[in-house]
Each structure stands twice: as structure tokens, then as C-alpha cells.
Design a protein around this motif. Structure first.
Motif, PDB file in Angstrom:
ATOM      1  N   UNK A 157       0.745  -1.219   0.102  1.00 27.82           N
ATOM      2  CA  UNK A 157       0.074  -0.140   0.038  1.00 27.82           C
ATOM      3  C   UNK A 157       0.708   1.219  -0.091  1.00 27.82           C
ATOM      4  N   UNK A 158       0.728   2.162  -1.174  1.00 28.29           N
ATOM      5  CA  UNK A 158       1.462   3.302  -1.129  1.00 28.29           C
ATOM      6  C   UNK A 158       1.190   4.112   0.240  1.00 28.29           C
ATOM      7  N   UNK A 159       0.126   4.380   0.589  1.00 26.82           N
ATOM      8  CA  UNK A 159      -0.027   5.018   1.879  1.00 26.82           C
ATOM      9  C   UNK A 159       0.986   4.565   3.107  1.00 26.82           C
ATOM     10  N   UNK A 160       1.101   3.172   3.349  1.00 30.47           N
ATOM     11  CA  UNK A 160       1.717   2.827   4.313  1.00 30.47           C
ATOM     12  C   UNK A 160       3.323   3.043   3.907  1.00 30.47           C
ATOM     13  N   UNK A 161       3.926   3.012   2.739  1.00 33.04           N
ATOM     14  CA  UNK A 161       5.101   3.321   2.532  1.00 33.04           C
ATOM     15  C   UNK A 161       5.377   4.899   2.982  1.00 33.04           C
ATOM     16  N   UNK A 162       4.374   5.771   2.839  1.00 33.21           N
ATOM     17  CA  UNK A 162       4.634   7.105   3.174  1.00 33.21           C
ATOM     18  C   UNK A 162       4.746   7.604   4.315  1.00 33.21           C
ATOM     19  N   UNK A 163       3.619   6.529   5.066  1.00 31.32           N
ATOM     20  CA  UNK A 163       3.577   6.799   6.694  1.00 31.32           C
ATOM     21  C   UNK A 163       4.932   6.375   7.361  1.00 31.32           C
ATOM     22  N   UNK A 164       5.470   5.495   6.960  1.00 33.86           N
ATOM     23  CA  UNK A 164       6.820   4.986   7.481  1.00 33.86           C
ATOM     24  C   UNK A 164       7.974   6.148   7.085  1.00 33.86           C
ATOM     25  N   UNK A 165       7.891   6.771   5.997  1.00 31.93           N
ATOM     26  CA  UNK A 165       8.681   7.814   5.716  1.00 31.93           C
ATOM     27  C   UNK A 165       8.337   8.910   6.562  1.00 31.93           C
ATOM     28  N   UNK A 166       7.238   8.993   7.458  1.00 35.32           N
ATOM     29  CA  UNK A 166       6.726  10.149   8.320  1.00 35.32           C
ATOM     30  C   UNK A 166       6.089  11.352   7.288  1.00 35.32           C
ATOM     31  N   UNK A 167       5.755  11.050   6.071  1.00 39.52           N
ATOM     32  CA  UNK A 167       5.210  11.798   5.325  1.00 39.52           C
ATOM     33  C   UNK A 167       3.523  11.658   5.158  1.00 39.52           C
ATOM     34  N   UNK A 168       3.037  12.087   6.116  1.00 44.90           N
ATOM     35  CA  UNK A 168       1.427  12.027   6.387  1.00 44.90           C
ATOM     36  C   UNK A 168       0.623  12.626   4.982  1.00 44.90           C
ATOM     37  N   UNK A 169       1.456  13.695   4.625  1.00 44.72           N
ATOM     38  CA  UNK A 169       0.466  14.485   3.534  1.00 44.72           C
ATOM     39  C   UNK A 169       0.325  13.447   2.434  1.00 44.72           C
ATOM     40  N   UNK A 170       1.481  12.907   2.149  1.00 42.75           N
ATOM     41  CA  UNK A 170       1.585  11.888   0.804  1.00 42.75           C
ATOM     42  C   UNK A 170       0.734  10.733   1.095  1.00 42.75           C
ATOM     43  N   UNK A 171       0.958  10.282   2.473  1.00 38.25           N
ATOM     44  CA  UNK A 171       0.204   8.969   2.704  1.00 38.25           C
ATOM     45  C   UNK A 171      -1.447   9.342   2.441  1.00 38.25           C
ATOM     46  N   UNK A 172      -1.937  10.434   2.463  1.00 36.06           N
ATOM     47  CA  UNK A 172      -3.608  10.741   2.529  1.00 36.06           C
ATOM     48  C   UNK A 172      -3.471  10.896   0.938  1.00 36.06           C
ATOM     49  N   UNK A 173      -2.653  11.683   0.332  1.00 35.56           N
ATOM     50  CA  UNK A 173      -2.827  11.757  -0.993  1.00 35.56           C
ATOM     51  C   UNK A 173      -2.845  10.397  -1.912  1.00 35.56           C
ATOM     52  N   UNK A 174      -2.216   9.519  -1.336  1.00 34.22           N
ATOM     53  CA  UNK A 174      -2.051   8.328  -2.220  1.00 34.22           C
ATOM     54  C   UNK A 174      -2.823   6.883  -1.526  1.00 34.22           C
ATOM     55  N   UNK A 175      -3.728   7.284  -0.577  1.00 40.91           N
ATOM     56  CA  UNK A 175      -4.477   6.279   0.061  1.00 40.91           C
ATOM     57  C   UNK A 175      -5.324   5.635  -1.028  1.00 40.91           C
ATOM     58  N   UNK A 176      -5.417   4.181  -0.890  1.00 36.01           N
ATOM     59  CA  UNK A 176      -6.121   3.465  -1.832  1.00 36.01           C
ATOM     60  C   UNK A 176      -5.294   2.826  -3.207  1.00 36.01           C
ATOM     61  N   UNK A 177      -4.005   3.367  -3.328  1.00 41.42           N
ATOM     62  CA  UNK A 177      -3.086   3.120  -4.263  1.00 41.42           C
ATOM     63  C   UNK A 177      -2.091   2.035  -3.888  1.00 41.42           C
ATOM     64  N   UNK A 178      -1.552   1.253  -4.622  1.00 39.56           N
ATOM     65  CA  UNK A 178      -0.689   0.126  -4.365  1.00 39.56           C
ATOM     66  C   UNK A 178       0.594   0.055  -5.285  1.00 39.56           C
ATOM     67  N   UNK A 179       1.774  -0.342  -4.909  1.00 37.90           N
ATOM     68  CA  UNK A 179       3.007  -0.436  -5.405  1.00 37.90           C
ATOM     69  C   UNK A 179       3.040  -1.831  -5.911  1.00 37.90           C
ATOM     70  N   UNK A 180       3.155  -2.240  -7.168  1.00 36.08           N
ATOM     71  CA  UNK A 180       3.220  -3.441  -7.538  1.00 36.08           C
ATOM     72  C   UNK A 180       2.101  -4.188  -8.584  1.00 36.08           C
ATOM     73  N   UNK A 181       2.073  -5.271  -8.390  1.00 40.36           N
ATOM     74  CA  UNK A 181       1.159  -5.974  -9.339  1.00 40.36           C
ATOM     75  C   UNK A 181      -0.363  -6.450  -8.956  1.00 40.36           C
TER      76      UNK A 181
END
Length: 313
Positions: A157-181
Motif C-alpha cells: 500500500x502506497x500510503x503505508x510506505x509514506x507513513x513509514x517515511x513520516x510523510x503523512x500528507x503523501x500518505x493521505x494523497x495516495x490512499x487506496x493506491x498500491x505499489x506492484x501487481x
């Protein structure tokens, strides 16, 4: 009891397991001696060391991220580059096709005219396998769809990746998106055949292969469709990372062969195709390079489960 086929004056012992490299072993087989080749070949997607079929030395390949270690077996190894596709990475598909070409011609030589080669080759490089098999002389008959109802969705989940980077703005922006297949519910099964002289009907009289058994498809899969829905059962796990359902292999074997015909299984893996051949009253030859897997196959073949003999409900 071990049986023997005689083709072109050469004896071919059957109902056996051969520990060795199938590319070398098949050179000793007589031509036109096999009714069916069925194989779950390595996909070349770096599932483990045995599945790396290219020269690329990408340092991230087969590694594990902290998230993968936490997730456990479902994310066992990294099979893809993480920083884009380098020039070396782009060569992997071509190298996979070259690897298929190292054995495809021998498959074609030993198969009877009209005989089928059924190959599990994965989604990513299936096209490369098709090209290599056609260049070796095979005709591509169809691509079957094996539908797995309980396939695991591994894309992050893209939002989880950004949450781990402490980038909550981008986590909200990419909620529902995934990285991969997408969820891999579908796997292709490639169905090839060796050409015959006149018609399929004439080939049935001469070599007893070339047609397909519609009743077998209805028996195992419910309809004569090229879309097959088969889930893994309890007996289909724990022997190999890429283990296929026994019921699926039984149906494929009965689709294109008759009782007592000879099934060849290169890259035998966990031995599922051998068990299926035995339980459907076909002769078999299994070839596996790994000594560990070879010993496992021998134990499994000595005590095959009986589920395969049951018809679908």
C-alpha cells in the motif's frame, strides 16, 4: 512394477524417477516416444536460487526488506529490482527465452506427433516461452486460464510506505493506491502440440494422441472451457514453493492422454504430476535435478493420496 516402452528398437523404462538434468537425460530418449509432456518449469522470476536463470548480479535480488521479514513466508524473497530496470535487468526476458531454447528442441524430438506439451510458465515471461517453443517446432494450441480463488495480494500500500517515511500528507494523497501487481488469481497454462502428417483423426489412428477428452474436462472442471478454477487443497502445500493442485494436474493429464500412455515430467519439482499420472493410470517418467526434491518425490510416489480419483461435485 517398472514397465518398459520400446520405440525404434530402444528400450525406455517407465514408472521411474530420474535424478539429473533433464536437458542431458532427454538426449538418451528415443524420438516419438512420449504421449504427453507436462511441466511446471521455473518461471525465471527469482522465487528462490533455483529460479534465477539469468546472469544479472543485481544486489537486491533475493534480498529481504524489514517489511518482508515481518510479513513472513508470503514475502519470502525479493524477485524484482527496487530502483528501476537497469540495462542488465532488461536482458532478463531475453535470457529466459534462451534458457527455454536449451531444452525445447529435445522436448519436441521425444514427443509423439500430435502429442501435447503442457507448460506452466508464469505470467511475466509466458510470451518468451511461447516464442522459444515455436522456434523449436511446436505449435501453440491455446492458453488456458488457471484461476486461484485464494491468491495472495502482495502489492504494498502506497500510503503505508509514506507513513513509514513520516510523510503523512503523501500518505493521505495516495490512499487506496498500491505499489506492484494486481492480485495474481490467474496463471496461464500453455498448451503446445507437435505437428502431425495429415489430420487429427488420422493421427489418432497412428499415434493415439492429438484430440482432447471433453468428458475429462467436465469431470474435473465442470465444463470443456479453457478457464479452469481449481483451489489448493490441504495436500497441495508444504512440499515446494510453486506446488500446483493435484486435482488440476489430474484433469490436464486426462484431457490429452488415455490410460497406460506415457507422461514425461521434466523439472518434476514436488512430484505432483507423477502422483497424478499414477492415480490416473498413466505410465510416467519424472526428471528432477535437485537430490533433495528427488528423494521427496520417491517418498511421495510410494504413498500417493487418493483425493485425485474423486470427481468434482
Amino acid at each position: 512394477m517398472r514397465r518398459t516402452e520400446v520405440r525404434d528398437g530402444l528400450a525406455l523404462p517407465t514408472d521411474r524417477i530420474i535424478c539429473g538434468d533433464s536437458r542431458k537425460v532427454l538426449k538418451t530418449f528415443p524420438e516419438n516416444s512420449i504421449h504427453l509432456i507436462i511441466s511446471d518449469i521455473p518461471y525465471g522470476i527469482a522465487l528462490d536460487e533455483w529460479d534465477v536463470l539469468h546472469k544479472n548480479t543485481n544486489s537486491a535480488l533475493l534480498g529481504q526488506s524489514p517489511a518482508q521479514r515481518t510479513a513472513g513466508k508470503v514475502f519470502r524473497r525479493r524477485g524484482k529490482p527496487i530502483n528501476g530496470w537497469s540495462d542488465a535487468d532488461k536482458e532478463i526476458p531475453r535470457e529466459y527465452q534462451e534458457w527455454v531454447s536449451t531444452w525445447a528442441a529435445e522436448w519436441h524430438r521425444v514427443l509423439k506427433p500430435g502429442g501435447s506439451a503442457i507448460v506452466f510458465a508464469g505470467r511475466r515471461y509466458a510470451a518468451r516461452c511461447i516464442v522459444a517453443m515455436e522456434e523449436a517446432g511446436f505449435n501453440f494450441r491455446d492458453m488456458l486460464s488457471w484461476y486461484r480463488p485464494r491468491a495472495v495480494h502482495k502489492a504494498q500500500r502506497a500510503n503505508i510506505v509514506f507513513e513509514k517515511r513520516k510523510d503523512l500528507k503523501q500518505a493521505r494523497n495516495w490512499l487506496g493506491w498500491r505499489l506492484g501487481n494486481l492480485r495474481p488469481n490467474f496463471e496461464p497454462i500453455l498448451w503446445f502440440f507437435k505437428s502431425y502428417r495429415i489430420t487429427i483423426a488420422d493421427n489418432l489412428l497412428e499415434h493415439e494422441v492429438g484430440a482432447y477428452n471433453e468428458q475429462a474436462l467436465v469431470k474435473w472442471f465442470g465444463s470443456p472451457s479453457n478457464a479452469l478454477e481449481v483451489d489448493h487443497g490441504p495436500e497441495d502445500r508444504g512440499l515446494h514453493q510453486a506446488q500446483k493442485p493435484l486435482r488440476l494436474i489430474c484433469g490436464l493429464i486426462e484431457m490429452v492422454t488415455r490410460p497406460h500412455q506415457l507422461v514425461l515430467v521434466p523439472f518434476a519439482g514436488s512430484g505432483t504430476s507423477g502422483v497424478a499420472a499414477k492415480l490416473t493410470n498413466r505410465k510416467y517418467i519424472l526428471i528432477e535435478q535437485s537430490d533433495i526434491l528427488c528423494n521427496s518425490i520417491k517418498s511421495r510416489m510410494a504413498n500417493p493420496v487418493q483425493l485425485c480419483l474423486e470427481e468434482t461435485s
